[in-house]
Scaffold this motif. Structure first.
Motif, short mmCIF file in Angstrom:
data_model
loop_
_atom_site.label_atom_id
_atom_site.label_comp_id
_atom_site.label_asym_id
_atom_site.label_seq_id
_atom_site.Cartn_x
_atom_site.Cartn_y
_atom_site.Cartn_z
N PRO A 1 1.04 -1.20 0.06
CA PRO A 1 -0.01 -0.14 -0.02
C PRO A 1 0.92 1.20 -0.02
O PRO A 1 2.09 1.32 0.30
N ALA A 2 0.14 2.42 -0.38
CA ALA A 2 0.99 3.41 -0.35
C ALA A 2 1.63 3.83 1.01
O ALA A 2 0.91 3.40 2.22
N GLY A 3 3.01 4.28 1.15
CA GLY A 3 3.59 4.80 2.34
C GLY A 3 4.25 3.31 2.67
O GLY A 3 5.14 3.74 3.83
N PHE A 4 4.17 2.28 2.28
CA PHE A 4 4.92 1.11 2.74
C PHE A 4 6.39 1.31 2.22
O PHE A 4 6.81 1.47 1.09
N THR A 5 7.33 1.10 3.53
CA THR A 5 8.53 1.12 3.20
C THR A 5 9.34 0.26 4.14
O THR A 5 9.51 0.02 5.15
N ARG A 6 10.41 -0.37 3.30
CA ARG A 6 11.47 -1.17 3.76
C ARG A 6 12.52 -1.13 3.05
O ARG A 6 12.58 -0.78 1.88
N HIS A 7 13.65 -1.57 3.70
CA HIS A 7 15.09 -1.15 2.84
C HIS A 7 15.16 -2.24 1.85
O HIS A 7 14.61 -3.33 1.97
N ARG A 8 16.28 -2.05 1.18
CA ARG A 8 16.66 -3.10 0.12
C ARG A 8 17.94 -3.63 0.14
O ARG A 8 18.95 -3.17 0.56
N LEU A 9 17.80 -4.93 0.21
CA LEU A 9 19.09 -5.92 0.24
C LEU A 9 19.27 -6.46 -1.22
O LEU A 9 19.44 -7.54 -1.39
N ASP B 1 12.19 -7.91 12.16
CA ASP B 1 13.08 -6.71 12.28
C ASP B 1 13.63 -6.35 11.04
O ASP B 1 13.96 -5.21 10.65
N ASP B 2 14.34 -7.32 10.21
CA ASP B 2 15.10 -7.24 9.29
C ASP B 2 14.40 -7.46 7.74
O ASP B 2 15.02 -7.18 6.66
N CYS B 3 13.15 -7.59 7.76
CA CYS B 3 12.40 -7.99 6.83
C CYS B 3 12.69 -6.70 5.66
O CYS B 3 12.73 -5.68 6.00
N ALA B 4 12.88 -7.08 4.22
CA ALA B 4 13.35 -6.25 3.30
C ALA B 4 12.84 -6.73 1.73
O ALA B 4 12.53 -7.95 1.62
N TRP B 5 13.27 -5.87 0.97
CA TRP B 5 13.06 -6.09 -0.37
C TRP B 5 14.70 -7.06 -0.63
O TRP B 5 15.62 -6.32 -0.47
N GLY B 6 14.50 -8.16 -1.05
CA GLY B 6 15.75 -9.00 -1.33
C GLY B 6 15.39 -10.09 -2.23
O GLY B 6 14.38 -10.30 -2.63
N TRP B 7 16.48 -10.90 -2.57
CA TRP B 7 16.35 -12.15 -3.45
C TRP B 7 16.07 -13.26 -2.28
O TRP B 7 16.64 -13.52 -1.27
N PRO B 8 15.10 -14.16 -2.84
CA PRO B 8 14.66 -15.21 -2.00
C PRO B 8 15.56 -16.24 -1.64
O PRO B 8 15.68 -16.86 -0.28
N MET B 9 16.99 -16.31 -2.49
CA MET B 9 17.74 -17.39 -2.01
C MET B 9 18.65 -16.78 -1.15
O MET B 9 19.06 -17.53 -0.01
N PHE B 10 18.66 -15.53 -0.48
CA PHE B 10 19.34 -14.93 0.71
C PHE B 10 18.59 -15.32 1.84
O PHE B 10 19.29 -15.83 3.02
N ASP B 11 17.17 -15.32 1.86
CA ASP B 11 16.55 -16.13 3.17
C ASP B 11 16.93 -17.78 3.07
O ASP B 11 17.16 -17.96 4.37
N LEU B 12 17.17 -18.40 2.28
CA LEU B 12 17.57 -19.76 2.45
C LEU B 12 19.02 -19.92 2.99
O LEU B 12 18.96 -20.61 3.78
#
Length: 324
Positions: free
Chosen positions: A151-159, A231-242
């Motif tokens: 939604p509008a205003g959503f903000t998380r950092h980018r990995l 706390d660390d949720c972010a825009w990132g590549w799925p394989m980093f989670d793995l």
């Protein structure tokens, strides 16, 4: 340095803000955040977190709540937030920190134990079914976030490449720390160059990931696995989670077998990229590099460099040799 009991007045103030004035906070732990348990008069149990000053601004924390609400609606077991008496997700309370205050958030306390508590340091065959289920859990998470339109205003950092290894990465300049020797600085600069080349070549889209799904953040509640601590949720590549989930096992002699079970669990719920093993190798290295920056910035949590640096530097050397 304030101890956890020094935060009791702040915790009581926060609980009043969340409409629980008669509830006494019970200290749980102090690391990134200061955590208390709150047993409400109606029988519900809550986790109160006083967030690390300066780590996330209020809009990012509120976006965390929007994400976990979406995940809960998708059927995942994740933290469910409670609003203050004024309808806000967070309350600012005075604390004994140099900054003078912290943002406090309240989430429902799900019963159970973490995977880390269950298996300890064991990564043997008895634990592999748990890692297989953890792989499936991350696939379900990625399925739920892959098509999410924030939604509008959503903000998380980018990995992305910049957020992981650029000039000002999210977890700090791991290659340029005061605690490094010249040889270590050269090693980490080589590693940084390697991962930046690999990351710049990735074409997979970024999605919202947990980014800290190690076994201590995998919750076992009855027959269900869930995720805590976004706390660390972010825009990132799925394989980093793995890679984060597998990192603690990556030096084990039977890692290939454990990894195979984990990836099978993931693939049963969501397709893996064709180069999954290759991506996993350099994201495991990236996780090690990230931990070096993270540890250097948190001596109050992990201790002096001589307590954590040798093991992490060794893992970087081994990973670079393997990737060369």
């Amino acid at each position: 340095m304030p101890e956890i009991l020094d935060y009791l007045p702040a915790a009581r103030s926060a609980l009043r803000a969340f409409g629980l004035p008669e509830t006494e906070p019970h200290p749980i732990g102090k690391s990134e955040n200061v955590v208390f348990r709150a047993d409400a008069p109606d029988g519900t149990r809550w986790a109160l977190r006083l967030h690390r000053p300066g780590y996330h601004a209020l809009p990012a924390l509120e976006s965390d709540r929007l994400l976990t609400a979406h995940l809960a609606a998708s059927g995942l077991l994740v933290p469910t937030g409670r609003r203050t008496t004024t309808g806000a997700w967070y309350a600012e309370v005075p604390t004994p920190d140099p900054e003078g205050s912290r943002l406090a958030g309240l989430t429902l306390w799900h019963p159970g134990q973490t995977l880390a508590d269950l298996i300890g340091d064991d990564r043997g065959p008895a634990t592999w079914p748990w890692f297989e289920r953890s792989g499936a859990l991350l696939a379900d998470l990625h399925n739920a976030t892959a098509d999410l339109i924030p939604p509008a205003g959503f903000t998380r950092h980018r990995l992305d490449a910049e957020g992981l290894g650029g000039d000002s990465p999210f977890w700090g300049c791991f290659w340029d720390l005061e605690c490094l020797t010249d040889d270590e600085r050269n090693l980490l600069s080589q590693a940084r160059e390697h991962v930046l080349i690999r990351l710049s070549a990735l074409t997979d889209p970024l999605i919202l990931i947990h980014a800290d799904a190690h076994p201590a953040n995998v919750l076992i509640s009855g027959d269900t696995l869930g995720l805590i601590d976004f706390d660390d949720c972010a825009w990132g590549w799925p394989m980093f989670d793995l890679a984060v989930c597998l990192w603690s096992a990556s030096s084990e002699p039977d890692f290939a077998q454990l990894r195979g079970r984990f990836l099978a669990g993931y693939a049963a719920h969501r397709p893996l990229p064709d180069d999954a093993l290759e991506q996993l190798d350099f994201f495991l290295l990236m996780r090690t590099l990230m931990l070096i920056g993270w540890c250097a910035d948190r001596p109050e949590v992990v201790g002096a460099p001589e307590e954590w640096k040798p093991g992490l530097i060794d893992k970087v050397r081994v990973a670079l040799a393997h990737l060369s």
